[in-house]
Design a protein around this motif. Structure first.
Motif, PDB file in Angstrom:
ATOM      1  N   TYR B  81     152.227 -51.785  51.210  1.00  0.00           N
ATOM      2  CA  TYR B  81     151.142 -51.659  50.237  1.00  0.00           C
ATOM      3  C   TYR B  81     149.829 -51.417  50.966  1.00  0.00           C
ATOM      4  CZ  TYR B  81     147.714 -53.225  46.731  1.00  0.00           C
ATOM      5  OH  TYR B  81     146.648 -53.321  45.882  1.00  0.00           O
ATOM      6  N   PRO B  83     146.077 -51.406  49.895  1.00  0.00           N
ATOM      7  CA  PRO B  83     145.140 -51.629  48.789  1.00  0.00           C
ATOM      8  C   PRO B  83     143.957 -50.666  48.860  1.00  0.00           C
ATOM      9  CG  PRO B  83     145.332 -53.598  50.185  1.00  0.00           C
ATOM     10  CD  PRO B  83     146.054 -52.500  50.867  1.00  0.00           C
ATOM     11  N   GLU B  85     140.716 -51.323  48.483  1.00  0.00           N
ATOM     12  CA  GLU B  85     139.663 -51.849  49.350  1.00  0.00           C
ATOM     13  C   GLU B  85     140.318 -52.308  50.627  1.00  0.00           C
ATOM     14  OE1 GLU B  85     136.227 -53.566  47.887  1.00  0.00           O
ATOM     15  OE2 GLU B  85     137.090 -53.888  45.907  1.00  0.00           O
ATOM     16  N   GLY B  87     141.054 -53.636  54.318  1.00  0.00           N
ATOM     17  CA  GLY B  87     140.519 -54.685  55.171  1.00  0.00           C
ATOM     18  C   GLY B  87     141.451 -54.966  56.316  1.00  0.00           C
ATOM     19  N   LEU B  88     140.863 -55.354  57.418  1.00  0.00           N
ATOM     20  CA  LEU B  88     141.649 -55.724  58.583  1.00  0.00           C
ATOM     21  C   LEU B  88     140.980 -56.942  59.204  1.00  0.00           C
ATOM     22  CD1 LEU B  88     142.010 -52.192  60.182  1.00  0.00           C
ATOM     23  CD2 LEU B  88     143.845 -53.475  59.122  1.00  0.00           C
ATOM     24  N   TYR B  89     141.740 -57.664  60.018  1.00  0.00           N
ATOM     25  CA  TYR B  89     141.107 -58.749  60.779  1.00  0.00           C
ATOM     26  C   TYR B  89     140.192 -58.120  61.806  1.00  0.00           C
ATOM     27  CZ  TYR B  89     144.592 -61.835  58.804  1.00  0.00           C
ATOM     28  OH  TYR B  89     145.363 -62.557  57.944  1.00  0.00           O
ATOM     29  N   LYS B  90     138.962 -58.566  61.832  1.00  0.00           N
ATOM     30  CA  LYS B  90     138.001 -57.890  62.699  1.00  0.00           C
ATOM     31  C   LYS B  90     138.061 -58.373  64.141  1.00  0.00           C
ATOM     32  CE  LYS B  90     135.940 -55.581  59.351  1.00  0.00           C
ATOM     33  NZ  LYS B  90     136.620 -54.326  59.106  1.00  0.00           N
ATOM     34  N   SER B  91     138.396 -59.625  64.327  1.00  0.00           N
ATOM     35  CA  SER B  91     138.149 -60.191  65.654  1.00  0.00           C
ATOM     36  C   SER B  91     139.399 -60.323  66.515  1.00  0.00           C
ATOM     37  CB  SER B  91     137.463 -61.549  65.505  1.00  0.00           C
ATOM     38  OG  SER B  91     138.208 -62.357  64.628  1.00  0.00           O
ATOM     39  N   VAL B  92     140.501 -59.708  66.078  1.00  0.00           N
ATOM     40  CA  VAL B  92     141.672 -59.722  66.951  1.00  0.00           C
ATOM     41  C   VAL B  92     141.993 -58.279  67.344  1.00  0.00           C
ATOM     42  CG1 VAL B  92     142.662 -61.816  65.976  1.00  0.00           C
ATOM     43  CG2 VAL B  92     143.260 -59.613  65.004  1.00  0.00           C
ATOM     44  N   MET B  97     147.074 -57.800  65.633  1.00  0.00           N
ATOM     45  CA  MET B  97     147.026 -57.863  64.178  1.00  0.00           C
ATOM     46  C   MET B  97     148.254 -57.195  63.569  1.00  0.00           C
ATOM     47  SD  MET B  97     144.486 -56.008  61.594  1.00  0.00           S
ATOM     48  CE  MET B  97     145.307 -54.507  62.047  1.00  0.00           C
ATOM     49  N   TYR B 100     151.239 -59.394  63.900  1.00  0.00           N
ATOM     50  CA  TYR B 100     151.241 -60.483  62.917  1.00  0.00           C
ATOM     51  C   TYR B 100     151.687 -59.986  61.546  1.00  0.00           C
ATOM     52  CZ  TYR B 100     149.241 -64.050  59.782  1.00  0.00           C
ATOM     53  OH  TYR B 100     149.049 -64.989  58.817  1.00  0.00           O
ATOM     54  N   LEU B 101     151.065 -58.904  61.087  1.00  0.00           N
ATOM     55  CA  LEU B 101     151.399 -58.396  59.752  1.00  0.00           C
ATOM     56  C   LEU B 101     152.840 -57.899  59.705  1.00  0.00           C
ATOM     57  CD1 LEU B 101     148.014 -56.625  58.944  1.00  0.00           C
ATOM     58  CD2 LEU B 101     148.860 -58.794  58.043  1.00  0.00           C
ATOM     59  N   VAL B 148     149.936 -50.009  59.443  1.00  0.00           N
ATOM     60  CA  VAL B 148     150.391 -51.328  58.988  1.00  0.00           C
ATOM     61  C   VAL B 148     151.276 -51.195  57.755  1.00  0.00           C
ATOM     62  CG1 VAL B 148     149.602 -53.470  57.915  1.00  0.00           C
ATOM     63  CG2 VAL B 148     148.466 -52.625  59.976  1.00  0.00           C
TER      64      VAL B 148
END
Lengths: 414, 306
Positions: B81, B83, B85, B87-92, B97, B100-101, B148
């Motif tokens: 999926y 979306p 809007e 978004g991603l984790y910014k600080s890794v 990332m 993890y996903l 992702v």
């Protein structure tokens, strides 16, 4: 169940490397240690300036317990009143003097005025002298506990007026207090991390992606476990530092006679466990319904205030830890009971029954808040740009909201 | 096209928020090996529909099955999926990332990293794998997001506005990846309000407006259904005098073109033959007046898309 651990592991590892966490683990204790070192150094300087020998000590007996002067040590001489004694000390005729008076009757304290440090030997000699005479008073009007624990020495430096208690003040008071503060900080850090991780995922919309992979319950549970583990690491590191430091400096003057407050550590661990779930799930729930990092910080700030509420009543805890109504309230109110109970254990004696009741209330509140937060959490995850009223939240908690998210589906699908 | 099996089956779903009917009685099917477009203006109910498919929101009534069953933990792993809007984790780091996903989609630690790396290489992003997401350009971030979505080798992907904010080069890269995914038998649901994309890419579509399902079917079929009995020409000559032409108007979509409405019994072939046989006409363009989806959209929804 696997997903929950993946989330937990991720939260644990990513936050472990955060600068703010590293600072909390290593920086704060170093900072505190530094402060103690400076204070200790200054104190030792003040003491070492001149050590008194005990060859010429005056005493003022205001209540007549020393009138027989049984086994009076050599070099001890009675002086009529405090003013004369002070003048003699000023003139250099005596090295110092102590007063056995009202303070002694009320608290067991014997103020000792001197211009230099008083050695342990001299203190023991003075104590022994006073005790020998006190216990010989058969028709005593002195309070009973004074007879059981006859003397406590308080040394006043005549030139600075600063009081320096020799009665292991550091041990009884400062170490547990520092410990309690560190405990609170660990709690705030880890629950704060929890909130900001929810807010981050929500505000950068990665949440939408996450909940097509995990259920809200897995996500919340994983976060709580991961960040709770992080808090434990933090506390564990501090305890380790303290133990290492304790053994390194065991033989120095400051730490002589210090015993690690094991009972406090055990109770603190229990409260940490409960409070972490309480505050952690609450913060996660709030994180899920607020709209911005800023808003979440404000609410977290207010919560932190509640957490440290007992510190505002430190005087009450100090003077009356067992019966004061504020103290009692704070030690049963689940949001403050952790700190309050630890403070009471520091300043007084807390019965097992009281402790059990407080922990029981805390456990019940924790279970309720975790449950309610989980409901709010799953409901608020994808809610953007909407102000939530308390009434709506209450509806959600009671399961009456019309924006219903799915229950864990796996059971139903299989 | 082999419409072998059904990836998504939506049956009469409705969802209201209070008095507001967000989605009303919508039904459609999505097959493996196709790109299915979910069309509609902003606020039409597309996102609500997607969220119901993803089991984020429960429909008030109706039934949805994804890969043969109501969405569950097992089917979630076969679903990607993206979306709207993003978004991603910014600080890794990117690779961390993605790892993890990927693991959250059921991949093993080693597999997640291996596939993430392979995809990054394919998208020529290998050199930023160790960089933090916040250090990437916007285009790079979007490609990472796409990676992702497909890294766990899903059977079905749902993409909300796949091309918003992409430059033409990256648009092409993503488009090729989508086509490749479709060729392998994957099902793609693409929610968008950009009609050209649908004309260009989608096999079938449904259009939602104000929660109501307005159109449903194969894209070409729908366009043909709305085709007028008219042709568009550019060139010289008095079009009114041409055999078979009933009336002439200037084409609203093109400066130089004319729209020729034909007599009921005249065909476009007749008109072309008439033009070819007469010295009075010369043409540089001749086509059937099949409306663009945009025109159909305006006609059906009664409002302008962006």
């Amino acid at each position: 169940m696997g997903r929950l651990w993946i989330v937990a592991r991720h939260e644990f590892l990513t936050n472990l490397r955060k600068r703010s966490f590293l600072f909390a683990v290593f920086g704060l204790p170093l900072l505190l240690l530094g402060i103690f070192a400076v204070v200790g150094f200054a104190t030792s300087l003040a003491f070492s300036s001149s050590d008194i020998t005990g060859e010429n000590v005056g005493y003022v007996d205001e209540i007549g317990v020393l009138s027989l002067a049984l086994e009076k040590p050599e070099g001890f001489n009675p002086i009529a009143d405090a003013e004369t004694a002070s003048a003699s000390l000023e003139a250099g005729e005596i090295e110092g003097y102590f007063i056995v008076g009202d303070a002694y009757v009320n608290t067991g304290n014997i103020p000792f005025y001197a211009k230099g440090a008083v050695s342990d030997e001299l203190e023991d000699i003075i104590s022994a002298f006073v005790v020998r005479n006190v216990v010989s008073q058969t028709n005593s009007t002195l309070p009973e506990d004074l007879l059981e624990n006859p003397a406590r020495m308080t040394v006043f430096l005549e030139n600075t007026g600063r009081m320096v208690s020799r009665d292991a003040f550091v041990v009884l008071f400062i170490i547990p207090l520092v410990f309690v503060m560190l405990f609170m900080m660990a709690l705030q850090f880890s629950s704060g991390f929890l909130m900001s991780s929810v807010v981050e995922e929500k505000s950068n919309r990665i949440m939408e992606l996450l909940i097509t992979s995990v259920t809200p319950a897995q996500l919340l549970g994983g976060k709580i476990i991961g960040l709770g583990g992080l808090g434990l690491v933090q506390i564990g590191a501090w305890v380790l530092f303290s133990v290492v430091g304790f053994f390194l400096f065991q033989n120095t003057e400051v730490l002589q006679g210090v015993v690690l407050p094991v009972d406090l550590i055990v109770v603190a661990a229990l409260y940490f466990f409960l409070n972490f779930f309480l505050y952690g799930s609450l913060m996660a729930g709030i994180g899920a319904v607020v709209d911005s990092e800023q808003e979440s910080r404000q609410i977290a700030g207010i919560l932190s205030l509640v957490l440290v509420l007992p510190l505002f009543f430190l005087t009450q805890f100090f003077t009356d830890p067992d019966t004061n109504p504020i103290v009692l309230f704070l030690s049963y109110f689940p949001f403050s009971s952790g700190l309050a109970m630890l403070l009471r254990m520091t300043f007084g004696v807390v019965g097992i029954g009281e402790l059990a009741l407080s922990l029981g209330i805390s456990l019940a509140a924790t279970i309720f808040i975790t449950w309610a937060s989980a409901k709010v959490f799953r409901w608020g995850l994808l809610l953007y740009g909407k102000k939530i009223t308390l009434r709506e939240l209450w509806r959600v908690i009671r399961g009456k909201s019309d924006m219903s998210f799915t229950a864990p589906q796996s059971a139903e699908a299989k | 096209m082999a419409q072998s099996s059904t990836a998504i089956k939506v049956e009469n779903i409705s969802k209201s928020y209070g008095d507001f009917k967000a989605v009303s009685n919508v039904s459609f099917e999505v097959y493996h090996g196709e790109i299915f477009a979910l069309l509609g203006p902003n606020g039409a109910g597309k996102s609500t529909t997607i969220r119901m498919i993803l089991d984020i929101i429960r429909p008030d009534s109706g039934k949805i099955s994804v890969l043969g069953a109501p969405l569950n933990d097992a089917t979630k792993d076969k679903l990607g999926y993206l979306p709207e809007e993003r978004g991603l984790y910014k600080s890794v780091s990117v690779i961390e990332m993605m790892g993890y996903l990927g693991r959250l989609k059921g991949l093993s630690y080693a597999d997640a990293n291996k596939r993430a790396m392979a995809l990054l290489e394919k998208l020529s992003l290998a050199e930023v794998a160790k960089k933090k997401v916040s250090e990437l350009s916007k285009g790079m971030q979007q490609k990472v997001q796409f990676a992702v979505t497909v890294m766990h080798d899903p059977e079905l992907i749902i993409i909300d506005e796949p091309f918003s904010g992409l430059d033409p080069v990256n648009r092409l890269v993503i488009k090729d990846l989508l086509f490749e995914f479709r060729a392998k038998g994957g099902a793609i649901v693409m929610s968008t309000h950009q009609m050209e994309q649908v004309e260009e890419m989608a096999n079938r579509m449904t259009m939602i407006s104000k929660g109501q399902q307005k159109l449903y079917g194969a894209v070409e079929e729908i366009r043909a259904r709305y085709a007028q009995h008219a042709i568009i020409v550019e060139g010289k000559g008095d079009w009114n005098k041409l055999t078979g032409v009933q009336s002439v108007e200037s084409d609203p979509n093109s400066r130089d073109a004319q729209l020729l409405h034909l007599n009921e019994n005249a065909s476009s072939d007749d008109v072309l033959a008439a033009i070819a046989s007469s010295p009075n006409y010369s043409i540089s363009r001749f086509e059937l007046a099949v409306p663009s989806l945009n025109e159909i959209f305006i006609q059906v929804a009664g409002e302008r898309s962006e």
